[in-house]
Design a protein around this motif. Structure first.
Motif, PDB file in Angstrom:
ATOM      1  N   LEU A  49     -58.458  70.692  37.437  1.00 10.41           N
ATOM      2  CA  LEU A  49     -58.764  69.266  37.393  1.00 10.41           C
ATOM      3  C   LEU A  49     -57.560  68.438  37.837  1.00 10.41           C
ATOM      4  O   LEU A  49     -57.709  67.371  38.444  1.00 10.41           O
ATOM      5  CB  LEU A  49     -59.187  68.846  35.977  1.00 10.41           C
TER       6      LEU A  49
ATOM      7  N   TYR B  50     -57.709  68.424  41.475  1.00 13.95           N
ATOM      8  CA  TYR B  50     -58.775  67.523  41.903  1.00 13.95           C
ATOM      9  C   TYR B  50     -58.363  66.065  41.744  1.00 13.95           C
ATOM     10  O   TYR B  50     -58.707  65.213  42.571  1.00 13.95           O
ATOM     11  CB  TYR B  50     -60.054  67.808  41.109  1.00 13.95           C
ATOM     12  N   ALA B  51     -57.602  65.776  40.684  1.00 16.16           N
ATOM     13  CA  ALA B  51     -57.100  64.418  40.496  1.00 16.16           C
ATOM     14  C   ALA B  51     -56.244  63.994  41.687  1.00 16.16           C
ATOM     15  O   ALA B  51     -56.313  62.853  42.151  1.00 16.16           O
ATOM     16  CB  ALA B  51     -56.291  64.329  39.204  1.00 16.16           C
TER      17      ALA B  51
ATOM     18  N   LYS C 258     -58.319  63.027  44.653  1.00 15.39           N
ATOM     19  CA  LYS C 258     -58.786  61.649  44.578  1.00 15.39           C
ATOM     20  C   LYS C 258     -57.653  60.659  44.823  1.00 15.39           C
ATOM     21  O   LYS C 258     -57.806  59.667  45.523  1.00 15.39           O
ATOM     22  CB  LYS C 258     -59.397  61.378  43.198  1.00 15.39           C
TER      23      LYS C 258
ATOM     24  N   ARG D 127     -59.734  65.513  50.606  1.00 16.74           N
ATOM     25  CA  ARG D 127     -60.402  65.552  49.290  1.00 16.74           C
ATOM     26  C   ARG D 127     -61.395  66.708  49.222  1.00 16.74           C
ATOM     27  O   ARG D 127     -61.422  67.469  48.245  1.00 16.74           O
ATOM     28  CB  ARG D 127     -61.109  64.224  49.035  1.00 16.74           C
TER      29      ARG D 127
ATOM     30  N   LEU E 147     -60.928  70.076  46.922  1.00 16.50           N
ATOM     31  CA  LEU E 147     -61.955  70.336  45.913  1.00 16.50           C
ATOM     32  C   LEU E 147     -62.519  71.748  46.066  1.00 16.50           C
ATOM     33  O   LEU E 147     -62.592  72.504  45.084  1.00 16.50           O
ATOM     34  CB  LEU E 147     -63.081  69.309  46.036  1.00 16.50           C
TER      35      LEU E 147
ATOM     36  N   ILE F 111     -54.603  63.681  33.385  1.00 19.62           N
ATOM     37  CA  ILE F 111     -55.473  64.405  34.327  1.00 19.62           C
ATOM     38  C   ILE F 111     -56.934  63.996  34.124  1.00 19.62           C
ATOM     39  O   ILE F 111     -57.650  63.673  35.084  1.00 19.62           O
ATOM     40  CB  ILE F 111     -55.311  65.924  34.155  1.00 19.62           C
TER      41      ILE F 111
ATOM     42  N   HIS G  57     -57.748  60.503  35.363  1.00 16.80           N
ATOM     43  CA  HIS G  57     -57.755  60.376  36.819  1.00 16.80           C
ATOM     44  C   HIS G  57     -59.015  60.954  37.460  1.00 16.80           C
ATOM     45  O   HIS G  57     -59.413  60.506  38.544  1.00 16.80           O
ATOM     46  CB  HIS G  57     -56.522  61.061  37.414  1.00 16.80           C
ATOM     47  N   VAL G  58     -59.629  61.946  36.828  1.00 20.44           N
ATOM     48  CA  VAL G  58     -60.845  62.521  37.429  1.00 20.44           C
ATOM     49  C   VAL G  58     -62.094  61.753  37.040  1.00 20.44           C
ATOM     50  O   VAL G  58     -63.158  61.967  37.617  1.00 20.44           O
ATOM     51  CB  VAL G  58     -61.010  64.011  37.052  1.00 20.44           C
TER      52      VAL G  58
END
Length: 433
Positions: free
Chosen positions: A55, A58-59, A62, A218, A222, A351, A354-355
């Motif tokens: 995650l 992934y953050a 983004k 992104r 991901l 984290i 942010h997601v």
């Protein structure tokens, strides 16, 4: 380079950058300790060693900024302090620990050489890779990680096929305690910190691959993150199961290192020690390279991408690694515990915020939730500095505090309250307008 090939290479790189010393020695030990309840510790361990780190990546997918941007919604001052503290921890603890583990498991059993010599040679090589970071992802993704995965899969395959442990019970009292046991062992991997530290490295490295657009980066991060997370889970679960299946072969006071060493000898026979030494050296080395590269990038960014700042940070980090890495693993782990109990809750909350969708993670939400997390994580930190008796009054009134998770419910409650308040305020403004 086509998208599939890019995804696989980045996934291998992520796997390798996460998979370090703690990731090797912790899972089999968890299986030995948990017995037939191995799946509970596997769940807890996966939360902090797989889900949260991925995650974190992934953050960054983004955010696509620097580590400073990661904490900026709280405040610029907080972000500077947080970044410096994170990189200081990464440089002073997990990076040197990789050299210490390499010496104890891959060098000391075969050569009568001092740990300081191992540490010097080790970080000299790390420095060379850090200074040639343009090749970081391709070298790690194409060559080193596949070898690590092959060796691990051989150990896991032979271990599961040959294991025959009875349904032994665990000394841990409850299912929740087993899950939290796995959670805190996951802390020892430093992977949430790694997710924040190496996330920026991945974003910067993608530019060198020619991936330019926001959406392309992104999507690629991901997909690569999901693939790397799946690989990590398979390896962790497999090692935990092997620890459980062969638990009858270990004494009650066997250490994490001893469990992994004997497991490799059981499954691979005479050549077990050799396979294990290669595995440890490769996994540890790639982690150290990723950590020091991330720290050097951050400091360089503070000085307008100065190459000199990058080089000096890499040199200083390597020298610290040589010094701390010459101590034994147990000492480094003991020193790390207070820092982990303090920084991990804040990192996990950052984290997760942010997601989340932007509408649930305003600057006010960031400020309030991080402040509450900081306050309620203080008792967990103080447990290692003062006698536990002095904290009994505080721990008794905070839910989950006895499990070192006293920050969880307050953070959730404040998150909900602030979002409800903001929604009501917005509705009132609309009505008044």
């Amino acid at each position: 380079m086509n998208n599939t090939k890019q995804t696989v290479i980045i996934a291998f790189a992520l796997f390798s950058l996460f998979f370090g010393a703690g990731n090797l020695i912790l899972p089999p030990y968890l299986g030995v300790q948990a017995g037939s309840d191995w799946y509970l510790v596997a769940f807890g361990f996966s939360l902090t060693a797989v889900v949260i780190p991925i995650l974190g990546i992934y953050a960054y997918a983004k955010l696509q900024g620097t580590m400073f941007d990661f904490g900026k919604k709280v405040s610029p001052v907080f972000s500077y302090i947080y970044c410096m503290f994170m990189y200081a921890i990464a440089i002073a603890l997990p990076a040197p620990r990789t050299a210490s583990v390499t010496h104890e498991m891959a060098i000391a059993p075969f050569f009568n050489s001092p740990a300081l010599l191992t540490s010097c040679i080790y970080f000299a090589l790390v420095f060379l890779f850090v200074m040639n970071r343009s090749q970081l992802l391709s070298l790690i993704g194409k060559y080193l990680t596949p070898l690590i995965v092959v060796i691990l899969l051989i150990i896991i395959g032979l271990g599961i096929n040959g294991g025959s442990s009875e349904m032994a019970t665990t000394a841990v009292s409850s299912p929740f305690s087993l899950i939290t046991f796995g959670v805190f062992e996951g802390y020892q991997t430093f992977d949430a910190i790694a997710g924040v530290v190496v996330g920026a490295v991945i974003v910067l490295s993608l530019k060198r691959y020619g991936v330019g657009s926001f959406q392309e980066k992104r999507k690629l991060i991901l997909h690569s993150g999901l693939l790397a997370g799946f690989g990590l889970f398979i390896i962790y679960a497999g090692l935990i199961v092997c620890g459980y299946l062969w638990q009858d072969n270990f004494s009650d006071n066997a250490t994490r290192t001893e469990v992994l060493t004997k497991l490799s000898q059981i499954t691979l026979g005479e050549i077990g020690a050799s396979f294990l030494s290669v595995l440890v050296a490769l996994a540890c080395f790639t982690t150290a390279v990723g950590v020091i590269t991330g720290a050097s990038d951050y400091v360089s960014g503070l000085f307008q991408d100065s190459r000199k700042a990058y080089t000096l940070t890499a040199i200083l980090s390597s020298l610290i690694g040589v010094l701390v890495g010459s101590y034994n693993v147990a000492f480094i782990i003991d020193v790390a515990l207070p820092a982990l109990m303090f920084i991990y809750p804040i990192t996990i909350v950052l984290i997760l915020l942010h997601v989340m969708p932007e509408k649930f993670a305003s600057e006010t939400v960031f400020k309030a939730v991080i402040l509450v997390t900081f306050i309620f994580s203080i008792p967990d930190f103080l447990k290692f500095l003062i006698p536990i008796d002095h904290l009994e009054g505080v721990l008794s009134v905070i839910p989950l505090a006895n499990h070192s998770l006293g920050w969880v419910l307050p953070a959730i409650i404040v998150f909900i309250i602030v979002n409800v308040y903001q929604k009501k305020s917005l509705n009132n403004d609309i009505k008044e307008a």
